[in-house]
Design an enzyme around this catalytic site. Structure first.
Site, PDB file in Angstrom:
ATOM      1  N   ASP A 265      -3.221   4.489  -2.361  1.00  0.00           N
ATOM      2  CA  ASP A 265      -4.335   4.926  -1.625  1.00  0.00           C
ATOM      3  C   ASP A 265      -4.737   6.467  -1.962  1.00  0.00           C
ATOM      4  O   ASP A 265      -3.954   7.636  -2.070  1.00  0.00           O
ATOM      5  CB  ASP A 265      -3.814   5.097  -0.057  1.00  0.00           C
ATOM      6  CG  ASP A 265      -5.145   5.470   0.865  1.00  0.00           C
ATOM      7  OD1 ASP A 265      -6.067   4.597   0.851  1.00  0.00           O
ATOM      8  OD2 ASP A 265      -5.056   6.536   1.804  1.00  0.00           O
TER       9      ASP A 265
ATOM     10  N   ASP B 222       1.031  -1.312   0.076  1.00  0.00           N
ATOM     11  CA  ASP B 222       0.023  -0.060  -0.124  1.00  0.00           C
ATOM     12  C   ASP B 222       0.725   1.376  -0.002  1.00  0.00           C
ATOM     13  O   ASP B 222       1.891   1.410   0.671  1.00  0.00           O
ATOM     14  CB  ASP B 222      -0.724   0.165   1.205  1.00  0.00           C
ATOM     15  CG  ASP B 222      -2.362   0.373   0.856  1.00  0.00           C
ATOM     16  OD1 ASP B 222      -2.528   1.231   0.278  1.00  0.00           O
ATOM     17  OD2 ASP B 222      -3.300  -0.298   1.066  1.00  0.00           O
TER      18      ASP B 222
ATOM     19  N   GLU C   5      -6.383   3.944  -6.307  1.00  0.00           N
ATOM     20  CA  GLU C   5      -7.534   3.926  -5.567  1.00  0.00           C
ATOM     21  C   GLU C   5      -8.350   5.401  -5.675  1.00  0.00           C
ATOM     22  O   GLU C   5      -7.397   6.605  -5.495  1.00  0.00           O
ATOM     23  CB  GLU C   5      -7.444   3.896  -4.027  1.00  0.00           C
ATOM     24  CG  GLU C   5      -8.886   4.094  -3.488  1.00  0.00           C
ATOM     25  CD  GLU C   5      -8.846   4.167  -1.852  1.00  0.00           C
ATOM     26  OE1 GLU C   5      -9.617   3.797  -1.434  1.00  0.00           O
ATOM     27  OE2 GLU C   5      -7.897   4.945  -1.358  1.00  0.00           O
TER      28      GLU C   5
ATOM     29  N   HIS D 100     -11.139  -3.628   2.616  1.00  0.00           N
ATOM     30  CA  HIS D 100     -10.971  -2.991   4.037  1.00  0.00           C
ATOM     31  C   HIS D 100     -11.923  -1.918   4.259  1.00  0.00           C
ATOM     32  O   HIS D 100     -12.067  -1.900   5.524  1.00  0.00           O
ATOM     33  CB  HIS D 100      -9.500  -2.983   4.450  1.00  0.00           C
ATOM     34  CG  HIS D 100      -8.964  -1.759   3.593  1.00  0.00           C
ATOM     35  ND1 HIS D 100      -8.581  -1.689   2.295  1.00  0.00           N
ATOM     36  CD2 HIS D 100      -8.548  -0.264   3.908  1.00  0.00           C
ATOM     37  CE1 HIS D 100      -8.277  -0.332   1.959  1.00  0.00           C
ATOM     38  NE2 HIS D 100      -8.223   0.229   2.844  1.00  0.00           N
ATOM     39  N   ASP D 101     -12.264  -1.274   3.284  1.00  0.00           N
ATOM     40  CA  ASP D 101     -13.141   0.046   3.636  1.00  0.00           C
ATOM     41  C   ASP D 101     -14.717  -0.268   3.334  1.00  0.00           C
ATOM     42  O   ASP D 101     -15.592   0.536   3.336  1.00  0.00           O
ATOM     43  CB  ASP D 101     -12.606   1.067   2.596  1.00  0.00           C
ATOM     44  CG  ASP D 101     -11.452   1.798   3.061  1.00  0.00           C
ATOM     45  OD1 ASP D 101     -11.218   1.471   4.040  1.00  0.00           O
ATOM     46  OD2 ASP D 101     -10.844   2.483   2.453  1.00  0.00           O
TER      47      ASP D 101
END
Length: 562
Positions: free
Chosen positions: A200, A99, A259, A332-333
């Protein structure tokens, strides 16, 4: 015509380390736990493993607030263990993606500590500092985690920008030194053996520099200023520069995933066009916003499955000839896909998990499997606000109490779409802590671990795990799944999800009944003779005969016609 990129036939598996597997009994997942389950990933057949952040961090946002980009947080292990994991994955033919969180850092990162030392600090301009306005914040921008996106620094009297938590100050990408520091860090990781990055909220790094007020929303003091900080004026310049400074001369081996909340199909084509040299694919959010109201993710309005289907099909069509899709249901979100888009009633849970997997993995794009998704894990049965740990949910509930908002509606929204749903421990077996830890887990284990777990599925014909393994194998074996053209079928049917993939003289039919009631379908004689590649119900005919086809509740099938 050049050969398709390697990632067109690849499948990515996301690990949220805190919740994957704990090797030392402290209740928090770690690198040692991942190392113990590498063979689970190899058995599934995935090509890439993406790790959510394991860098040093105060953990204000579970690691998305980084205080040292060059070290591993002791909570998760050590650099030596990461090297061991990279080697273990490479030995099994898998890649590791890290990430990359560079829209913001932790307020405990040395860069920010120096920046906050005063207006004359050499690194003051590494972050976004502004004077207040009439004794208030510089503008009306709201944080994603509630409240203002600005935090007052008492010492200097200035405010710093934080689109997320106040402990996550935004970097100033207008500063060339910031960009070079980020690129140097990325090169360091690639040289260490990492195979790419999931970036991210990377479309937030270029912000409209006027920092003007966003359009007001009645009843809201702070508002989402999306149009002023997403897909900003220099974003394509920054990403092209990143590609040139980090990946030039290394192309073809690494994976870059951006993302990008709020990205449109038109923008996604530009971001992922190979000729532009920006990113390989983006995570878009359109389909995971279908069940949310227009003003807040917590405003749960229920699922419109027809709208969900049309959204994903629109992205398939839009990126058909240029660019590339990433395919995901949950991460994860996001809450668990079976509970959100399928049917988590124990009577339909297994078939709906298979149906959702079939729909996703049959599309054009790179599929992502989030830990536990290969088992059909479901949402946690949240009852009270105190059950939630995620900073986003905690801050939302605080606001609900302070402003006297509808508590029941808030609890419903938190239970349906809260991020903690995805973060309960992976269910490895039926033991009290699901084989996740020998200690007390940082989040409670879902009670259904007694029957929903890896030990009961791996190697069991017809299980959700084995269905995922078969889908991944089909993508590797059949180019029509990886790169074939996409055509939607029965587009206006709210219950049947069907589409055709075409490559040369091959046609592939994917069909799923997204309801509990059986459905009879007329596929047309053109499919007579097609062979069943994969079905979710045992005992179906191996070859499709003329005439109607009946699908049981939540049944799914894939047919191939040469």
């Amino acid at each position: 015509m050049s050969d398709p990129a390697w990632f067109t036939s690849a499948v990515v598996y996301q690990i949220y380390p805190r919740s994957f597997a704990d090797s030392n009994g402290d209740g928090i997942g770690d690198l040692g736990g991942i190392l113990e389950h590498v063979d689970h990933l190899a058995a599934l057949g995935v090509d890439v493993v993406w790790l959510s952040p394991i860098y040093r961090s105060p953990q204000a946002d579970n690691g998305y607030d980084i205080s040292d980009y060059f070290d591993i947080d002791p909570l998760f292990g050590s650099l030596e263990q990461l090297d061991e994991l990279i080697a273990a994955l490479h030995e099994r033919g898998m890649r590791l993606v890290m990430d990359l969180v560079v829209n913001h850092t932790s307020d405990e990162h040395p860069w920010f500590v120096e920046s906050a030392a005063g207006p004359d600090s050499p690194k003051r301009d590494w972050y976004v500092w502004r004077d207040g306005r009439d004794g208030q914040e510089p503008n009306n921008w709201g944080s994603f985690f509630s409240g203002s996106a600005w935090q007052l620094d008492e010492a200097s009297g200035q405010y710093y920008l934080h689109l997320f938590d106040r402990k996550q100050p935004d970097l100033n990408w207008e500063n060339e030194d910031v960009r070079e520091a980020v690129y140097a860090m990325m090169r360091w990781w690639l040289d260490r053996g990492v195979d790419g990055f999931r970036m991210d909220v990377i479309n937030f790094i270029s912000k409209e520099q006027s920092f003007a007020d966003a359009a007001p929303v009645p009843g809201e003091r702070y508002v989402n200023a999306f149009e002023l900080f997403a897909n900003g004026p220099r974003i394509h310049e920054f990403l092209a520069e990143m590609h040139e400074r980090v990946f030039a001369g290394r192309e073809g081996r690494f994976l870059t995933v951006g993302e990008m909340p709020g990205v449109t199909t038109e923008e996604a084509i530009r971001y992922t066009d190979p000729a532009r040299g920006e990113v390989d694919m983006v995570f878009q959010f359109e389909h995971v916003s279908i069940d949310q109201g227009p003003t807040s993710k917590w405003d749960w309005i229920g699922l419109d499955r027809l709208a969900l289907k049309r959204s994903l099909h629109r992205w398939q069509t839009a990126l058909a000839h240029q660019g590339w899709n990433s395919l995901y249901w949950d991460n994860h979100d996001q809450p668990r896909a079976v509970s959100r888009f399928g049917d988590d009633d124990p009577a339909y849970w297994e078939q709906s998990a298979k149906a959702l997997a079939t729909i996703l993995h049959g599309m054009r794009g790179t599929p992502y499997v989030y830990q536990g998704e290969e088992l059909g894990m479901t949402n946690y049965p949240f009852r009270t606000a105190a059950d939630h740990r995620d900073v986003e949910a905690v801050n939302h509930w605080k606001r609900v109490l302070e402003e006297g908002l509808d508590q029941q509606a808030a609890l419903t929204g938190m239970a349906k779409v809260g991020r903690d749903n995805a973060r309960t421990p992976v269910q490895w077996d039926a033991s009290p802590q699901a084989g996740f830890t020998t200690g007390e887990p940082w989040l409670p284990v879902n009670p259904n671990r007694s029957w929903l777990n890896a030990a009961s599925q791996v190697g069991k014909p017809g299980s959700v795990f084995e269905h995922h393994r078969a889908l991944i194998r089909l993508r590797h074996e059949h180019p029509v799944i990886a790169t074939g053209d996409f055509t939607g079928v029965m587009e206006n049917d709210p219950e049947v999800w069907a589409y055709v993939r075409t490559l040369d003289r091959q046609r592939l039919l994917v069909v799923a009944n997204c309801s509990r009631a059986p459905r009879q379908l007329e596929l047309g004689d053109g499919w007579a003779g097609a062979r069943l590649l994969l079905g979710s119900v045992e005992g179906r005919a191996e070859v499709l005969h003329p005439g109607p086809v009946t699908l049981a509740g939540w049944e799914s099938r894939i047919y191939l016609l040469d």
